[in-house]
Enzyme design. Structure first.
Site, PDB file in Angstrom:
ATOM      1  N   HIS A 154      28.745  33.384  33.270  1.00  0.00           N
ATOM      2  CA  HIS A 154      29.961  33.881  33.930  1.00  0.00           C
ATOM      3  C   HIS A 154      29.825  35.352  34.295  1.00  0.00           C
ATOM      4  CE1 HIS A 154      31.836  30.194  32.371  1.00  0.00           C
ATOM      5  NE2 HIS A 154      32.776  30.403  33.288  1.00  0.00           N
ATOM      6  N   LYS A 158      34.684  38.485  31.923  1.00  0.00           N
ATOM      7  CA  LYS A 158      35.267  37.393  31.127  1.00  0.00           C
ATOM      8  C   LYS A 158      35.473  37.832  29.689  1.00  0.00           C
ATOM      9  CE  LYS A 158      34.821  32.457  30.255  1.00  0.00           C
ATOM     10  NZ  LYS A 158      36.262  32.254  30.490  1.00  0.00           N
TER      11      LYS A 158
HETATM   12  N1  NDP Z   1      40.685  26.637  34.144  1.00  0.00           N
HETATM   13  C1  NDP Z   1      39.958  27.142  35.137  1.00  0.00           C
HETATM   14  O1  NDP Z   1      39.475  26.409  36.006  1.00  0.00           O
HETATM   15  C2  NDP Z   1      39.735  28.596  35.209  1.00  0.00           C
HETATM   16  C3  NDP Z   1      40.203  29.393  34.225  1.00  0.00           C
HETATM   17  N2  NDP Z   1      40.030  30.727  34.244  1.00  0.00           N
HETATM   18  C4  NDP Z   1      40.681  31.470  33.181  1.00  0.00           C
HETATM   19  O2  NDP Z   1      41.864  32.036  33.727  1.00  0.00           O
HETATM   20  C5  NDP Z   1      42.156  33.270  33.052  1.00  0.00           C
HETATM   21  C6  NDP Z   1      42.288  34.383  34.098  1.00  0.00           C
HETATM   22  O3  NDP Z   1      41.040  34.599  34.678  1.00  0.00           O
HETATM   23  P1  NDP Z   1      40.812  35.701  35.805  1.00  0.00           P
HETATM   24  O4  NDP Z   1      41.811  35.532  36.870  1.00  0.00           O
HETATM   25  O5  NDP Z   1      39.379  35.667  36.121  1.00  0.00           O
HETATM   26  O6  NDP Z   1      41.138  37.036  34.983  1.00  0.00           O
HETATM   27  P2  NDP Z   1      41.756  38.420  35.516  1.00  0.00           P
HETATM   28  O7  NDP Z   1      41.450  39.425  34.468  1.00  0.00           O
HETATM   29  O8  NDP Z   1      41.326  38.659  36.899  1.00  0.00           O
HETATM   30  O9  NDP Z   1      43.321  38.121  35.524  1.00  0.00           O
HETATM   31  C7  NDP Z   1      44.105  38.030  34.377  1.00  0.00           C
HETATM   32  C8  NDP Z   1      45.466  38.562  34.709  1.00  0.00           C
HETATM   33  O10 NDP Z   1      46.321  38.427  33.577  1.00  0.00           O
HETATM   34  C9  NDP Z   1      47.133  39.553  33.535  1.00  0.00           C
HETATM   35  N3  NDP Z   1      47.702  39.831  32.224  1.00  0.00           N
HETATM   36  C10 NDP Z   1      47.062  40.279  31.117  1.00  0.00           C
HETATM   37  N4  NDP Z   1      47.942  40.495  30.135  1.00  0.00           N
HETATM   38  C11 NDP Z   1      49.164  40.180  30.637  1.00  0.00           C
HETATM   39  C12 NDP Z   1      50.468  40.224  30.125  1.00  0.00           C
HETATM   40  N5  NDP Z   1      50.711  40.666  28.887  1.00  0.00           N
HETATM   41  N6  NDP Z   1      51.501  39.808  30.903  1.00  0.00           N
HETATM   42  C13 NDP Z   1      51.280  39.405  32.163  1.00  0.00           C
HETATM   43  N7  NDP Z   1      50.032  39.374  32.725  1.00  0.00           N
HETATM   44  C14 NDP Z   1      49.004  39.746  31.970  1.00  0.00           C
HETATM   45  C15 NDP Z   1      46.231  40.695  33.955  1.00  0.00           C
HETATM   46  O11 NDP Z   1      47.006  41.759  34.378  1.00  0.00           O
HETATM   47  P3  NDP Z   1      46.381  43.214  34.634  1.00  0.00           P
HETATM   48  O12 NDP Z   1      45.772  43.116  35.987  1.00  0.00           O
HETATM   49  O13 NDP Z   1      47.587  44.069  34.612  1.00  0.00           O
HETATM   50  O14 NDP Z   1      45.401  43.467  33.539  1.00  0.00           O
HETATM   51  C16 NDP Z   1      45.424  40.040  35.068  1.00  0.00           C
HETATM   52  O15 NDP Z   1      46.016  40.243  36.315  1.00  0.00           O
HETATM   53  C17 NDP Z   1      41.005  33.483  32.057  1.00  0.00           C
HETATM   54  O16 NDP Z   1      41.401  33.015  30.800  1.00  0.00           O
HETATM   55  C18 NDP Z   1      39.891  32.604  32.614  1.00  0.00           C
HETATM   56  O17 NDP Z   1      38.998  32.189  31.641  1.00  0.00           O
HETATM   57  C19 NDP Z   1      39.361  31.344  35.264  1.00  0.00           C
HETATM   58  C20 NDP Z   1      38.837  30.610  36.277  1.00  0.00           C
HETATM   59  C21 NDP Z   1      38.972  29.166  36.332  1.00  0.00           C
HETATM   60  O1  LIG Z   2      36.746  33.070  33.241  1.00  0.00           O
HETATM   61  C1  LIG Z   2      36.351  32.364  34.180  1.00  0.00           C
HETATM   62  O2  LIG Z   2      35.975  32.829  35.267  1.00  0.00           O
HETATM   63  C2  LIG Z   2      36.349  30.905  33.996  1.00  0.00           C
HETATM   64  N1  LIG Z   2      36.875  30.425  32.924  1.00  0.00           N
HETATM   65  C3  LIG Z   2      37.001  29.046  32.586  1.00  0.00           C
HETATM   66  C4  LIG Z   2      36.231  28.752  31.319  1.00  0.00           C
HETATM   67  O3  LIG Z   2      36.308  29.528  30.361  1.00  0.00           O
HETATM   68  O4  LIG Z   2      35.553  27.719  31.255  1.00  0.00           O
HETATM   69  C5  LIG Z   2      36.677  28.120  33.735  1.00  0.00           C
HETATM   70  C6  LIG Z   2      35.580  28.606  34.630  1.00  0.00           C
HETATM   71  O5  LIG Z   2      34.382  28.472  33.956  1.00  0.00           O
HETATM   72  C7  LIG Z   2      35.812  30.042  35.068  1.00  0.00           C
END
Ligand code: NDP
Ligand SMILES: O=C(O)C1=N[C@H](C(=O)O)C[C@H](O)C1
Length: 265
Positions: A154, A158
């Site tokens: 990743h 992350k």
């Molecule tokens: N299931 C799936 O297919 C996928 C899952 N994911 C997961 O999704 C999640 C997000 O990933 P990603 O978008 O890459 O991460 P980012 O860091 O880009 O986004 C996370 C967001 O959460 C916000 N955040 C953090 N704390 C708070 C809070 N207390 N209240 C409100 N908002 C908050 C952050 O705000 P700020 O900008 O202010 O820090 C940020 O904008 C991760 O857990 C990742 O593993 C990711 C890709 C695919």
């Molecule tokens: O953090 C990410 O980017 C992603 N998180 C998810 C995971 O923990 O498996 C899904 C995907 O791999 C992207």
């Protein structure tokens, strides 16, 4: 029927993609966002986001209290996402959770809450259809080739390791594979962590590098042969079909569903 949606994490990499997807769907209405601002620009000033004429809340409870919504999408961080999901269930708004890094105990607690309230909840470790197929192929292969190692790769922003996808893959493999310890019985690490994390004898190796998005290989070995099942996400749009499907399916559910494979037809 219109589905009214709240998104938490709208300025994040996944959250911003989800905002665009929801805005482009005729049957979805984005009715509020939960955004902690974090000292950064206001949402309306983020050029990559569409203009959002909706309430933006810092306090999640206030958001759930004041908003008439059907579905809540969480794309934040493990600790925050768990609290959001709990609250959403308490207010009978169906969560669709992409946030990874929840513990088994947390998932069980959410499952109990979902059942008690009769409110559907969907947690998807990976929304990409190809990743779900990879996990299903790995589950089948493990029946015949039980020696297996997982390598997940990743981007370096992350927070959790191993990835939710790797944990789910190991869980699915355990459904068909006899429990076994792999490698030499006397093997010793001369550098801590050299053999990665381990669950029920399955080793998981987590790589973090700039330039990567989300990638996983599941490698199987047997006498004189190996098999590799591999999936790559090259952008976050790859996850959006799965988010769309999850929003529609969670509307028909009254309990927690863990994994997109359980709603694919
Ligand atoms: N299931 C799936 O297919 C996928 C899952 N994911 C997961 O999704 C999640 C997000 O990933 P990603 O978008 O890459 O991460 P980012 O860091 O880009 O986004 C996370 C967001 O959460 C916000 N955040 C953090 N704390 C708070 C809070 N207390 N209240 C409100 N908002 C908050 C952050 O705000 P700020 O900008 O202010 O820090 C940020 O904008 C991760 O857990 C990742 O593993 C990711 C890709 C695919
Ligand atoms: O953090 C990410 O980017 C992603 N998180 C998810 C995971 O923990 O498996 C899904 C995907 O791999 C992207």
């Amino acid at each position: 029927m219109q589905i009214k949606i709240i998104i938490a994490g709208p300025r994040g990499k996944m959250g911003s993609e989800a905002v665009r997807m929801v805005n482009n769907e005729d049957t979805f209405d984005l009715v509020a966002c939960i955004d902690r601002k974090n000292g950064g620009k206001a949402l309306k000033d983020i050029e990559s986001l569409p203009a959002l004429d909706i309430p933006i809340y810092e306090d999640p409870e206030q958001c759930f209290q004041e908003t008439d919504a059907d579905v809540f999408i969480d794309l934040t961080t493990p600790d925050v996402g768990f609290e959001h999901t709990k609250l959403s269930l308490l207010y009978d708004i169906r969560p669709v959770v992409g946030t990874s890094g929840f513990t088994q105990e947390q998932i069980e607690a959410l499952a109990d809450l979902s059942t008690t309230h009769g409110t559907g909840c969907l947690i998807a470790p990976n929304f990409a259809i190809g990743a779900v197929l990879m996990m299903q192929f790995a589950k089948t292969a493990a029946k015949y080739l039980p020696d297996v190692e997982i390598i997940e790769k990743h981007h370096d922003q992350k927070l959790d390791a191993p990835s939710g996808t790797a944990v789910k893959t190991a869980n699915m493999i355990q459904e068909t594979r006899q429990s076994k310890q792999q490698g030499h019985p006397d093997e010793k690490e001369t550098l801590n962590g050299a053999r990665g994390a381990e669950t029920d004898g399955i080793h998981i190796h987590s790589l973090r590098l700039p330039g990567l998005i989300a990638h996983q290989e599941v490698l199987f070995g047997g006498p004189g042969q190996t098999l590799t099942v591999k999936h790559d996400s090259y952008n976050r749009a790859s996850f959006m079909e799965g988010v769309k499907l999850s929003v529609n399916k969670v509307m028909e559910s009254d309990k927690l569903i863990y994994g997109l494979e359980n709603i694919l037809e």
